[in-house]
Design an enzyme around this catalytic site. Structure first.
Site, PDB file in Angstrom:
ATOM      1  CE  LYS A  18      -0.757  72.956 112.068  1.00 16.57           C
ATOM      2  NZ  LYS A  18      -0.830  71.513 112.230  1.00 16.57           N
ATOM      3  N   GLY A  42       3.681  70.293 106.839  1.00 18.17           N
ATOM      4  CA  GLY A  42       3.053  70.071 105.533  1.00 18.17           C
ATOM      5  C   GLY A  42       1.629  70.581 105.611  1.00 18.17           C
ATOM      6  CG  HIS A  43       0.672  73.855 107.077  1.00 17.53           C
ATOM      7  ND1 HIS A  43       1.135  74.996 107.677  1.00 17.53           N
ATOM      8  CD2 HIS A  43       0.788  72.885 108.012  1.00 17.53           C
ATOM      9  CE1 HIS A  43       1.507  74.711 108.915  1.00 17.53           C
ATOM     10  NE2 HIS A  43       1.318  73.435 109.136  1.00 17.53           N
ATOM     11  CD  GLN A 226       6.089  70.996 113.182  1.00 26.17           C
ATOM     12  OE1 GLN A 226       6.422  71.979 113.813  1.00 26.17           O
ATOM     13  NE2 GLN A 226       6.365  70.872 111.915  1.00 26.17           N
TER      14      GLN A 226
END
Ligand code: IMP
Length: 423
Positions: A18, A42-43, A226
């Protein structure tokens, strides 16, 4: 382009990619807004060849011309927030003007992290495989109406009575149940008040800010963390996170009306991954699973844990898409499947036990029934035009659209922005 307020959210068990999509699109929007979760996310973004992993900050943070909003549905760890701001280096320029946070956000306190850890390590309670960030206990406090919120940390007079009462409750559990030393009220007061002072210039009424931006003709990108299968109500309970990461969480967490979300795009990976415990019907246990994990770099961005890999599960996706007003899909990491002889997609479940009750997501007793599609031998990596894809990759994309019942609007063929096909 006729821009609309758009939500980008993961439809699987998180880690769908994402961050790249939000960062790619953010420049066109007035703001991007996180509305649930916390620093369990965590992106990963690639900005000017530099890898940046964000946990709490919206993925728009590297765009100087758009705002980054954190809505009241997010649980904030002050320590994590300020260390992340330091880590983004040159992108902190103008941060006080660009990052706007709701004072109604609940805070993650050290006792939440302690309880998360103790519960996960205890033999008597079910292990979920949480990120150990204190997310679940912080949301428990929110619905238990004893959370410390950002606004409470702006003055000693407001903070002391609420923290005293909450800490009394936690110290009882810490001492009597976990046999540990109680936490100090004075230390917690000092920490919270000094962070409160630091966050003050970044606070804003995020609900009204969204309205204001829209009135000025600027649109907002809502960034999920998420994925829908980890949603507390719609996911694979109890192996889920503690917030609504599906579209149902947007209005409550950002503080807008449901009709303010005009366009909802779901991000799905060309296969599935999962970190932590819980059933995953299409999990691959042989060397193909290892190959996908290695090629896809499938290691948790927050915890460094290896991610379990499986074939694309169209049964779960179709249900999530149908029940969540998903208008289109972004298909990521298709390049990870380059070079495989065959690619499988789970098209239905064999549920001979009859126990897969859709709404309960009872996945323990189902076995996947696969459609096997031909793989492709020419790489898709970095391709940015649909027509250049190998015909087998086009067939795979059409098949996913058909079984899931939604158009694929973006295909990602690599981590950088250039490796993107917009259809
Ligand atoms: P928690 O959110 O730390 O309470 O963890 C609950 C479950 O959600 C665990 O299985 C975690 O591995 C999973 N989880 C939480 N955040 C993420 C994420 O950003 N990506 C993938 N899984 C996550």
């Amino acid at each position: 382009m006729n821009l609309q307020n758009t939500a980008i959210l993961g439809l699987q068990w998180g880690d769908e990619g994402k961050g790249k999509i939000v960062n790619y699109m953010a420049g066109d929007f007035g703001a991007a807004c996180r509305y649930q979760g916390g620093h369990n996310a965590g992106h990963t973004l690639i900005v000017k060849d530099r890898k940046i992993i964000l946990h709490l900050l919206p993925s728009s943070i590297c765009h100087q011309n758009s705002l980054s909003l954190i809505g009241k549905g997010v649980v904030i760890s002050y320590e994590a927030l300020f260390s992340e701001i330091e880590e983004i280096g040159e992108h902190t320029s103008g941060i006080v003007e660009r990052l706007k946070i709701s004072p109604a956000c609940s805070l993650i306190q050290p006792y939440h992290q302690l309880i998360d850890l103790k519960k996960e390590k205890s033999n008597s309670q079910k292990t979920i495989g949480t990120t150990l960030r204190g997310i679940g206990p912080a949301y428990e406090d929110k619905v238990g109406r004893r959370a410390i919120r950002v606004v409470d940390t702006l003055s000693e007079g407001q903070l002391k009575p609420v923290l005293e009462e909450t800490l009394d409750y936690y110290n009882f559990i810490i001492e009597k149940y976990f046999n540990e030393k109680p936490l100090s009220l004075i230390e917690l007061m000092d920490q919270n008040l000094s962070f409160g002072e630091k966050i003050k210039p970044m606070l804003a009424d995020v609900s009204l800010l969204i309205k204001k931006l829209n009135a000025e003709g600027k649109k907002v990108l809502f960034e999920g963390a998420q994925g829908a299968l980890l949603d507390i109500d719609q996911g694979t309970y109890p192996f889920v996170t503690s917030s609504n990461c599906s579209p149902t969480g947007i209005a409550a967490g950002a503080g807008c009306g449901p009709l303010d979300v005009e366009n909802i795009l779901g991000v799905v990976k060309a296969y599935v991954t999962r970190v932590g415990e819980g059933p995953m019907p299409t999990e691959i246990f042989d060397d193909i699973g290892e190959h996908i994990a290695l090629t896809g770099g499938e290691v948790g961005a927050t915890t460094g844990r290896p991610r379990r890999c499986g074939w694309f599960d169209a049964v779960l996706m179709k249900r999530i898409i149908e029940t969540n007003s998903i208008q289109g899909l972004c298909l990521t990491k298709i390049d990870v499947l380059d070079g495989l002889d065959e690619i499988k997609v789970c098209k239905e479940y064999d549920d001979s036990s009859g126990l897969f009750l859709g709404e309960c997501m009872n996945l323990e007793n189902v076995s996947p029934v696969y459609e096997t599609l031909p793989g492709w031998d020419r790489p898709t990596k970095s391709i940015n035009s649909f027509s250049e894809l190998p015909s087998e990759a086009k067939t795979f994309i059409s098949y996913i659209e058909e079984v899931c019942g939604a158009p694929i609007k973006i295909v990602s063929t690599g981590p950088d922005d250039l490796s993107t096909i917009v259809r």
